[in-house]
Design a protein around this motif. Structure first.
Motif, PDB file in Angstrom:
ATOM      1  N   PHE A  52       0.852  -1.195   0.000  1.00 25.75           N
ATOM      2  CA  PHE A  52       0.000   0.000   0.000  1.00 25.75           C
ATOM      3  C   PHE A  52       0.883   1.238   0.000  1.00 25.75           C
ATOM      4  CE2 PHE A  52       0.791  -1.156   4.379  1.00 25.75           C
ATOM      5  CZ  PHE A  52       1.032   0.042   5.030  1.00 25.75           C
ATOM      6  N   GLY A  80      -5.544   7.492   2.008  1.00 22.43           N
ATOM      7  CA  GLY A  80      -6.308   6.981   3.143  1.00 22.43           C
ATOM      8  C   GLY A  80      -5.447   6.059   3.989  1.00 22.43           C
ATOM      9  N   ALA A  81      -4.135   6.305   3.961  1.00 23.49           N
ATOM     10  CA  ALA A  81      -3.205   5.470   4.728  1.00 23.49           C
ATOM     11  C   ALA A  81      -2.012   6.330   5.106  1.00 23.49           C
ATOM     12  CB  ALA A  81      -2.742   4.287   3.881  1.00 23.49           C
ATOM     13  N   LEU A  86      -4.326   2.426   8.367  1.00 15.45           N
ATOM     14  CA  LEU A  86      -5.222   2.498   7.221  1.00 15.45           C
ATOM     15  C   LEU A  86      -6.557   3.061   7.712  1.00 15.45           C
ATOM     16  CD1 LEU A  86      -4.690  -1.048   5.619  1.00 15.45           C
ATOM     17  CD2 LEU A  86      -3.391   1.049   5.194  1.00 15.45           C
ATOM     18  N   SER A  87      -7.216   3.831   6.833  1.00 11.87           N
ATOM     19  CA  SER A  87      -8.546   4.308   7.206  1.00 11.87           C
ATOM     20  C   SER A  87      -9.519   3.134   7.162  1.00 11.87           C
ATOM     21  CB  SER A  87      -8.994   5.385   6.230  1.00 11.87           C
ATOM     22  OG  SER A  87      -9.228   4.823   4.960  1.00 11.87           O
ATOM     23  N   HIS A  89     -10.430   1.809   3.780  1.00 11.44           N
ATOM     24  CA  HIS A  89      -9.356   1.402   2.874  1.00 11.44           C
ATOM     25  C   HIS A  89      -9.612   0.012   2.284  1.00 11.44           C
ATOM     26  CE1 HIS A  89      -5.303   0.778   1.315  1.00 11.44           C
ATOM     27  NE2 HIS A  89      -5.066   2.063   1.534  1.00 11.44           N
ATOM     28  N   THR A 102      -7.937  -3.339   3.882  1.00  6.92           N
ATOM     29  CA  THR A 102      -8.190  -3.861   5.231  1.00  6.92           C
ATOM     30  C   THR A 102      -8.716  -5.287   5.185  1.00  6.92           C
ATOM     31  OG1 THR A 102     -10.303  -2.725   5.141  1.00  6.92           O
ATOM     32  CG2 THR A 102      -8.594  -1.692   6.449  1.00  6.92           C
ATOM     33  N   ALA A 130     -10.357   8.737   4.685  1.00 10.49           N
ATOM     34  CA  ALA A 130     -10.331   7.985   3.430  1.00 10.49           C
ATOM     35  C   ALA A 130     -10.115   8.917   2.237  1.00 10.49           C
ATOM     36  CB  ALA A 130     -11.632   7.224   3.269  1.00 10.49           C
TER      37      ALA A 130
END
Length: 831
Positions: free
Chosen positions: A246, A337-338, A264-265, A268, A271, A332
């Motif tokens: 990622f 979003g990470a 991570l959101s 994401h 996940t 996100a």
RNA sequence: GCCGAAGUGGCGGAAUUGGUAGACGCACACGACUCAAAAUCGUGCGGGAGCAAUCCCAUGAGAGUUCGAGUCUCUCCUUCGGCACCA
């Protein structure tokens, strides 16, 4: 009786001239033939049922006085007017009173336009537009299909702001302080498929353009903040024991060695793929909970939450294995979003690491100065620093319990130790790029403009869905897609589709490509699209062939002056710039930004307080027309202070400009066949010059002050010559238009005063022959001596040292130095 | 927290951009006109000392640069606006 006729009667005068100006088209320029164009624009109003309010009045007047001034200076001035009548605002009000928006607006527009006409503005009513007329919104739809053809209008599914009261999605720009800009209710998050305009493609141009523009700084800064540029790097992290990887975005690649975990959101994509068996239940539960939280809840409760995914990632720079967490403090919609988390040097990561007991690794050393700065800020912990001596320089890092985000020198960072943060950012990114593990990147907070609205009162989105051909734009020849006139069933349904979805004869159509059965899009476009381009239509309001005439656009654009409320800084004003840039890219125009000069008018406060209906302190312009007349009211608003600042309106204060108008009117009686006095002539020419300068700088308040001074001088005169008075009336016409026009007529003229030439000032008369020479001793004023304006240093010195008042200061002392400012002062430095 | 704008009489605000701080207006006081009032006109109006000429203090606070600072530099305070878990 005779007495009465002679009395200043502003209401009668203003009524007479307002009517005549419209009828005789005094302010309607020939757009084609104009040689010296000046485009003055105020934000076209939403024609509310309450009618014209003082804020409209203020903004219009700020534009209008400049328009009148420019007209007198020989420009072909275009000051158009129109109606921003589509949108939730109109529709909500129609719902409230139980009338269709169309019928309601017929009435309110008639009322509003009467009011504006009576206000004596120099509007060109020939080119009036209305966003709800099919002739207008045909082109709003045309813009949509042009953007669609170029990939700048697209559909996507994402989490959107849904206003439960307005029953539609809203753009990010329309959420203010966490609530709906229109009705102030809290929006919900809904995952929906909607239409977007790709404003993000223009982020950099929108930002860069600001540098060149003459706009209020307050507006520019609001746009800068909204665009939210930040420079940094994308970095790839591999997931341990997996093929997955990622990317994260960071502005601090220099702290990469300090990364002790990644986040991570909850939304994401990865996940689901990486979560370990043991953690799966916990993760799923967390994602569910986080998804249910509204933005408002998130905002109110910033307590960090999160859950371990069970997976690990590899820090590309040192191969360290770091845990991957899922947490909703990572959004996100921004970056990937990470994130990589560096708790030692990022406050949010710090908080999270504290709560979940994650390791903290310091990698930035601070110098003495920065350490002291932090000590001052954080006195109770000031003894936890660890000292490191590095080439005889003292460097520090924190032992525990503190996080600092300042730049410094790297340590604990392998080969990068000793480099400054700045250098390290460059070097580390270079290394990442070389090894294909990351790259330099710029991110913006700006997001694409969601323009679908699940409402009735707007232009239908010109899109057709065909089972065979997919999503197809309505061809240009079939525009406009007319909004059906509905008596019933036009209320928002709240089911996520616009009310048109239920109108069968609207929805059912044929595919323009294959001719087969197809369905129309049921949503309409955002009201802010109507207003994002209206100023282009003004120049070609009657043109049936084109959105606007390109030759005319070349002549009249960019707009010379635009004035309106700063509440539109990131809404309307950002959208207009985006649409203009899109027009540029369509080859319609050759400029990127529509408004050369924008000024935000401030707010008008009543006796220092915000106006509101509940407080009962709303200023109704018509009430003041009754009391003092519009000339005095408009002058008063401008006289209160400089443009762009809030101003406090008081019932007593307004008498000042009323008295002024009356004084000017009374001067008429003094016009006689007479020789003008030199002092009067000098004041006249000085006033002309001064008003010109103030208009150039848009300092309406001081321009009015100068005219008042001239008025006071003339009031003291027994007789005034006609030639002096005429010139004075012309320059006063900018602020007292109806009064000036009336006087002009009474002086025996047939043509409008606004077709006269601005008087030229004579600079020899405008400048003083004699001045008050200021004599300073060591910078303090000790005497003032009347002297010739062009007095030279030598004579000035003589005058100064022979002055009786100066004698006592120089007696027995040395004159060390003489500073002489021509026409102003002489300063003797003595010891 | 970050970014931006601003802070001057009783009040709204001026100050040619480093050169007389308080233009213009409101409010207030006194005077003229009036039997009286309103309106109008005239005069005064930052604070302190003095009969006065005049002097001292004063542009949010403190320092600095300068012959001279409301204006430039630094530090701090306050108010308003924007953004804000934006990595």
């Amino acid at each position: 009786m005779k007495q009465d006729k002679k009395k200043y009667n502003p209401q009668a005068i203003e009524k007479k001239w307002a009517k005549r100006w419209v009828e005789e088209k005094t302010f309607s320029p020939d757009l084609e033939k104009a040689k010296n164009p000046y485009y003055a624009l105020f934000m076209f109003p939403y024609p509310s049922a309450e009618g014209l309010h003082i804020g409209n009045f203020y903004a219009f007047t700020c534009v209008d006085v400049m328009a009148k001034y420019k007209k007198l200076r020989g420009f072909d001035v275009f000051e158009p007017v129109g109606w921003d009548a589509f949108g939730i605002h109109s529709e909500n009000y129609a719902l409230k009173i139980g009338e269709t928006p169309g019928k309601m607006l017929e009435r309110t527009i008639a009322n509003f336009s009467e009011q504006i006409k009576s206000a004596g503005l120099s509007c060109d009513w020939e080119k009036e537009i209305n966003t709800t007329s099919p002739e207008y919104y045909k082109w709003t739809q045309w813009i949509f299909i042009q953007l669609f053809a170029r990939g700048l209008a697209y559909q996507k599914e994402s989490y959107l702001n849904w206003c439960p009261s307005c029953k539609t999605v809203l753009a990010d720009e329309q959420i203010e302080g966490g609530t709906c800009e229109r009705c102030k209710s809290a929006p919900e998050k809904r995952k929906m498929k909607q239409w977007f305009f790709k404003i993000t493609a223009y982020a950099e141009r929108l930002l860069e353009g600001l540098e060149k523009m003459d706009w209020s700084e307050i507006t520019k800064s609001a746009q800068r903040n909204w665009i939210g540029k930040s420079e940094g790097a994308n970095i790839k992290f591999k997931v341990v024991d997996s093929v997955e990887e990622f990317e994260i975005f960071t502005t601090r690649p220099d702290t990469l060695f300090g990364c002790t975990y990644c986040v991570l959101s909850p939304e994401h994509d990865l996940t689901q793929k990486i979560v370990s068996k043991e953690q799966r239940l916990k993760v799923e539960e967390y994602i569910k909970k986080a998804g249910a939280k509204s933005d408002l809840e998130r905002k109110e409760n910033k307590e960090k939450t999160g859950v371990f995914s069970g997976a690990y990632a590899i820090n590309p720079v040192n191969q360290e294995k770091v845990p991957i967490w899922i947490a909703d403090y990572v959004l996100a919609g921004y970056g990937f979003g990470a994130i990589m988390a560096v708790p030692a040097h990022d406050e949010r990561d710090w908080e999270f690491a504290q709560k979940f007991n994650l390791p903290i690794k310091y990698v930035i050393l601070l110098d003495d100065k920065k350490k002291r700065m932090l000590d001052d800020r954080n006195k109770e912990n000031a003894d936890s620093w660890i000292l490191q001596l590095d080439k005889n320089e003292k460097k520090w890092w924190w032992k525990e319990n503190y996080c600092y985000t300042e730049d410094g020198a790297l340590f604990n960072s392998g080969g990068y130790n000793g480099l400054s943060s700045q250098e390290a950012r460059k070097k580390i990114v270079q290394w990442l790029e070389k090894n294909n593990l990351g790259k330099k990147e710029t991110n913006y907070k700006l997001r694409d403009w969601c323009i679908s609205r699940q409402r009735y009162w707007g232009p239908p989105i010109p899109i057709i869905y065909c089972e065979k051909c997919g999503t197809v734009a309505v061809p240009e020849k079939d525009l406009p897609v007319k909004l059906p006139e509905l008596e019933i069933g036009w209320e928002p349904s709240g089911d996520g589709r616009g009310p048109l979805a239920k109108v069968e004869n609207f929805m059912a159509t044929n595919c323009p490509k294959c001719g087969g059965k197809a369905q129309r899009e049921a949503d309409v476009t955002d009201n802010f699209l109507d207003s994002a381009w209206y100023f282009f239509r003004y120049i070609s309001s009657m043109n049936k062939e084109k959105i606007f005439d390109e030759k005319l656009a070349k002549k009249w654009f960019p707009i010379d002056l635009y004035v309106g409320g700063n509440e539109h800084a990131v809404l309307h004003l950002m959208y207009t710039r985006f649409i203009t840039m899109a027009f540029h890219d369509l080859g319609l125009i050759d400029f990127d930004d529509p408004f050369k000069k924008f000024r935000a008018n401030g707010m008008i406060l009543k006796d220092g307080k915000k106006m509101s209906k509940s407080k009962g302190n709303v200023i109704n312009p018509e009430e003041y027309r009754e009391k003092v007349g519009y000339d005095a009211l408009k002058s008063y608003i401008l006289f209160l202070g400089p443009l762009g600042e809030d101003r406090s309106f008081s019932d007593r204060g307004i008498l000042g400009t009323k008295n002024w108008a009356e004084k000017v009117y009374n001067l008429l009686e003094k016009v006689k066949d007479t020789e003008e006095k030199k002092a009067v002539l000098q004041k006249l020419h000085k006033t002309i010059q001064g008003v010109e300068m103030d208009m150039k700088n848009q300092k309406y308040n001081t321009a009015i002050a100068k005219l008042m001074e001239m008025t006071n001088l003339l009031t003291k005169e027994e007789k005034i010559s006609k030639s002096v008075f005429e010139k004075f009336v012309i320059i006063s016409a900018v602020f007292l238009p109806a009064l000036a026009e009336e006087i002009w007529e009474r002086l025996g003229h047939n043509e409008s005063i606004f077709d006269q030439k601005w008087p030229e000032y004579d600079s020899s008369l405008a400048s003083e022959e004699k001045i008050e020479l200021v004599v300073q001793i060591n910078g303090k004023v000790r005497d003032k001596i009347i002297a010739d304006a062009d007095v030279n240093e030598e004579i000035a010195k003589k005058l100064a040292i022979t002055s009786a008042k100066i004698e006592k200061y120089i007696i027995g002392k040395d004159i060390k130095k003489i500073i002489f400012v021509k026409g102003k002062l002489i300063n003797l430095v003595v010891k």
